[in-house]
Design a protein around this motif. Structure first.
Motif, PDB file in Angstrom:
ATOM      1  N   GLY A 199       6.669  -1.929  -7.152  1.00 59.17           N
ATOM      2  CA  GLY A 199       7.597  -1.686  -8.266  1.00 59.17           C
ATOM      3  C   GLY A 199       8.859  -0.993  -7.811  1.00 59.17           C
ATOM      4  N   TYR A 207      -4.607  -6.079  -6.526  1.00 56.20           N
ATOM      5  CA  TYR A 207      -4.821  -5.582  -7.888  1.00 56.20           C
ATOM      6  C   TYR A 207      -3.487  -5.450  -8.611  1.00 56.20           C
ATOM      7  CZ  TYR A 207      -3.753  -0.906  -5.963  1.00 56.20           C
ATOM      8  OH  TYR A 207      -3.155   0.166  -5.332  1.00 56.20           O
ATOM      9  N   LEU A 223      -1.266  -3.318 -11.512  1.00 56.00           N
ATOM     10  CA  LEU A 223      -1.208  -1.948 -12.029  1.00 56.00           C
ATOM     11  C   LEU A 223       0.066  -1.759 -12.844  1.00 56.00           C
ATOM     12  CD1 LEU A 223      -2.113   1.069 -11.990  1.00 56.00           C
ATOM     13  CD2 LEU A 223      -0.958   1.266  -9.772  1.00 56.00           C
ATOM     14  N   PHE A 226       3.804   2.276 -14.749  1.00 54.46           N
ATOM     15  CA  PHE A 226       4.893   2.985 -15.442  1.00 54.46           C
ATOM     16  C   PHE A 226       4.407   4.282 -16.108  1.00 54.46           C
ATOM     17  CE2 PHE A 226       5.518  -1.623 -15.687  1.00 54.46           C
ATOM     18  CZ  PHE A 226       6.776  -1.791 -15.123  1.00 54.46           C
ATOM     19  N   ARG A 256      -5.987   0.330 -12.655  1.00 50.90           N
ATOM     20  CA  ARG A 256      -5.905  -0.800 -11.716  1.00 50.90           C
ATOM     21  C   ARG A 256      -6.753  -1.949 -12.247  1.00 50.90           C
ATOM     22  NH1 ARG A 256      -6.054   1.788  -5.636  1.00 50.90           N
ATOM     23  NH2 ARG A 256      -4.567   3.442  -6.101  1.00 50.90           N
TER      24      ARG A 256
HETATM   25  O1  T3D Z   1      14.995   3.816 -13.095  1.00 44.76           O
HETATM   26  C1  T3D Z   1      14.135   2.973 -12.794  1.00 44.76           C
HETATM   27  O2  T3D Z   1      13.889   2.677 -11.611  1.00 44.76           O
HETATM   28  C2  T3D Z   1      13.410   2.245 -13.885  1.00 44.76           C
HETATM   29  C3  T3D Z   1      12.596   1.113 -13.392  1.00 44.76           C
HETATM   30  C4  T3D Z   1      11.239   1.251 -13.298  1.00 44.76           C
HETATM   31  C5  T3D Z   1      10.425   0.101 -12.837  1.00 44.76           C
HETATM   32  C6  T3D Z   1       9.115   0.521 -12.187  1.00 44.76           C
HETATM   33  O3  T3D Z   1       8.574  -0.295 -11.471  1.00 44.76           O
HETATM   34  S1  T3D Z   1       8.460   2.061 -12.486  1.00 44.76           S
HETATM   35  C7  T3D Z   1       6.948   2.038 -11.516  1.00 44.76           C
HETATM   36  C8  T3D Z   1       7.220   2.357 -10.075  1.00 44.76           C
HETATM   37  N1  T3D Z   1       6.035   2.233  -9.252  1.00 44.76           N
HETATM   38  C9  T3D Z   1       5.056   3.139  -9.238  1.00 44.76           C
HETATM   39  O4  T3D Z   1       5.054   4.104  -9.967  1.00 44.76           O
HETATM   40  C10 T3D Z   1       3.958   2.941  -8.202  1.00 44.76           C
HETATM   41  C11 T3D Z   1       4.007   4.082  -7.178  1.00 44.76           C
HETATM   42  N2  T3D Z   1       3.049   3.857  -6.122  1.00 44.76           N
HETATM   43  C12 T3D Z   1       1.742   4.098  -6.266  1.00 44.76           C
HETATM   44  O5  T3D Z   1       1.266   4.539  -7.291  1.00 44.76           O
HETATM   45  C13 T3D Z   1       0.887   3.834  -5.077  1.00 44.76           C
HETATM   46  O6  T3D Z   1       1.698   3.810  -3.935  1.00 44.76           O
HETATM   47  C14 T3D Z   1       0.130   2.502  -5.195  1.00 44.76           C
HETATM   48  C15 T3D Z   1      -0.988   2.647  -6.245  1.00 44.76           C
HETATM   49  C16 T3D Z   1       1.052   1.360  -5.571  1.00 44.76           C
HETATM   50  C17 T3D Z   1      -0.528   2.151  -3.829  1.00 44.76           C
HETATM   51  O7  T3D Z   1      -1.282   3.246  -3.370  1.00 44.76           O
HETATM   52  P1  T3D Z   1      -1.761   3.287  -1.837  1.00 44.76           P
HETATM   53  O8  T3D Z   1      -2.623   4.499  -1.713  1.00 44.76           O
HETATM   54  O9  T3D Z   1      -2.342   1.990  -1.443  1.00 44.76           O
HETATM   55  O10 T3D Z   1      -0.440   3.423  -0.959  1.00 44.76           O
HETATM   56  P2  T3D Z   1       0.481   4.715  -0.765  1.00 44.76           P
HETATM   57  O11 T3D Z   1      -0.027   5.502   0.394  1.00 44.76           O
HETATM   58  O12 T3D Z   1       0.633   5.442  -2.046  1.00 44.76           O
HETATM   59  O13 T3D Z   1       1.878   4.038  -0.407  1.00 44.76           O
HETATM   60  C18 T3D Z   1       2.179   3.583   0.915  1.00 44.76           C
HETATM   61  C19 T3D Z   1       3.613   3.938   1.201  1.00 44.76           C
HETATM   62  O14 T3D Z   1       4.451   3.243   0.260  1.00 44.76           O
HETATM   63  C20 T3D Z   1       3.867   5.417   0.993  1.00 44.76           C
HETATM   64  O15 T3D Z   1       4.851   5.804   1.921  1.00 44.76           O
HETATM   65  P3  T3D Z   1       4.523   6.968   3.014  1.00 44.76           P
HETATM   66  O16 T3D Z   1       4.108   8.175   2.270  1.00 44.76           O
HETATM   67  O17 T3D Z   1       3.406   6.403   3.848  1.00 44.76           O
HETATM   68  O18 T3D Z   1       5.820   7.117   3.761  1.00 44.76           O
HETATM   69  C21 T3D Z   1       4.444   5.454  -0.405  1.00 44.76           C
HETATM   70  O19 T3D Z   1       5.277   6.570  -0.623  1.00 44.76           O
HETATM   71  C22 T3D Z   1       5.250   4.182  -0.444  1.00 44.76           C
HETATM   72  N3  T3D Z   1       5.428   3.732  -1.820  1.00 44.76           N
HETATM   73  C23 T3D Z   1       4.484   3.266  -2.658  1.00 44.76           C
HETATM   74  N4  T3D Z   1       5.022   2.962  -3.840  1.00 44.76           N
HETATM   75  C24 T3D Z   1       6.337   3.238  -3.731  1.00 44.76           C
HETATM   76  C25 T3D Z   1       6.603   3.725  -2.453  1.00 44.76           C
HETATM   77  N5  T3D Z   1       7.827   4.107  -2.070  1.00 44.76           N
HETATM   78  C26 T3D Z   1       8.806   3.990  -2.973  1.00 44.76           C
HETATM   79  N6  T3D Z   1       8.626   3.530  -4.223  1.00 44.76           N
HETATM   80  C27 T3D Z   1       7.416   3.150  -4.637  1.00 44.76           C
HETATM   81  N7  T3D Z   1       7.265   2.654  -5.892  1.00 44.76           N
END
Ligand code: T3D
Length: 266
Positions: free
Chosen positions: A64, A135, A137, A140, A173
């Motif tokens: 996202g 999966y 998710l 938001f 999820r």
């Molecule tokens: O103003 C606006 O932007 C409005 C628009 C909004 C639209 C949207 O899409 S809002 C929703 C945004 N997305 C999220 O909230 C999801 C955030 N991510 C997560 O909850 C988790 O990462 C996941 C459930 C998707 C996956 O978990 P997991 O444990 O498999 O992976 P991880 O370790 O959390 O993530 C791996 C890396 O990706 C990590 O980086 P690092 O710490 O190893 O350097 C993580 O920070 C990065 N990452 C994951 N999601 C995002 C991200 N980096 C930036 N943005 C992300 N959304």
């Protein structure tokens, strides 16, 4: 055309767009969204591809909106001046409009997590094939935001209100198999079969009546907004157009000659 955050390849009339920020789970920063729009427009204008596959590099499809990226001109989260709507208006909404009005069939090959706007992006495809380990998710709500990028439009339509509320309000999820059981996606396949399955389907679509596919997408996607009378009028208009394609003449000739049709896409 070179892109920084995605790759675009084309073979056998199938254009494959691969999100390519694997270290961020292919999170969508503004440059990536702009590149997606640019790539889709270039595929449409080149008129060589007859189907598009969307997928992600690495272990995620897309997590996202990029939550780490600065958005110049949108204010600050910290002082409460942030305008998240600005990002939608300038980037995500045009992307979803581009996908909705796209003249070619779109296949999403969901290789891992599809979260937030990444889930919306996948569900904007006509066919969503998910790897068994993937999966979906609606992330938001987990960060205090409402569903966007069309999620609140598509979800009640494809899974019904109760499940749409479950996804968007509980932020749970939804494994690929469950998404399939709910009717949210076209198929779920073993991880190793994802690319071959998506490719087979895409090549099949690329050999179909392309212009007619574009009209079918339009008819079905707009069906929820139209009355029966309006739908009948649109079907009448589109059947006029489809009936004048070479592919219709070929389809009927092939039927009469008891042979497979060779559609050229126009
Ligand atoms: O103003 C606006 O932007 C409005 C628009 C909004 C639209 C949207 O899409 S809002 C929703 C945004 N997305 C999220 O909230 C999801 C955030 N991510 C997560 O909850 C988790 O990462 C996941 C459930 C998707 C996956 O978990 P997991 O444990 O498999 O992976 P991880 O370790 O959390 O993530 C791996 C890396 O990706 C990590 O980086 P690092 O710490 O190893 O350097 C993580 O920070 C990065 N990452 C994951 N999601 C995002 C991200 N980096 C930036 N943005 C992300 N959304």
């Amino acid at each position: 055309m070179p892109f920084a955050n995605l790759t675009l390849t084309e073979t056998q009339s199938v254009a494959t767009l691969t999100l390519n920020r694997p270290s961020r789970l292919n999170a969508l920063d503004l440059d990536t969204v702009a590149e997606l729009i640019q790539a889709l427009n270039s595929i449409r204008d080149a008129r060589t591809a007859r189907c598009v596959v969307l997928t992600g590099q690495g272990k995620g499809f897309s997590a996202g909106a990029d939550l780490t990226a600065e958005v110049p001109g949108a204010g600050s989260i910290l002082d409460g001046s942030i305008d998240c709507g600005f990002v939608l208006e300038t980037h995500f909404n045009p992307l979803l409009e581009t996908l909705a009005g796209f003249p070619l069939p779109i296949v999403a090959a969901v290789n891992g997590v599809a979260a937030g706007a990444g889930c919306s992006l996948a569900l904007a495809a006509d066919f969503v094939i998910a790897a068994r380990s993937a999966y979906f998710l609606q992330a938001f709500v987990n960060i205090g935001l409402v569903p966007d990028a069309g999620a609140s439009w598509i979800l009640p339509r494809c899974v019904g209100m109760a499940r749409a509320l479950q996804m968007t309000m509980l932020g749970e999820r939804i494994p690929a198999q469950q998404a399939f059981d709910w009717g949210m996606i076209y198929s779920v396949v073993d991880d190793a079969q994802l690319r071959p399955s998506a490719e087979t389907l895409a090549i099949n679509l690329a050999n179909g009546p392309t212009m007619t596919y574009g009209l079918i997408r339009q008819q079905l996607r707009q069906s929820g907004e139209r009355s029966l009378s309006q739908t009948l009028a649109l079907e009448r208009r589109n059947q006029l157009l489809a009936g004048r394609t070479n592919d219709f003449a070929e389809g009927v000739a092939a039927f009469r000659e008891k042979r497979p049709a060779r559609f050229l896409g126009h």
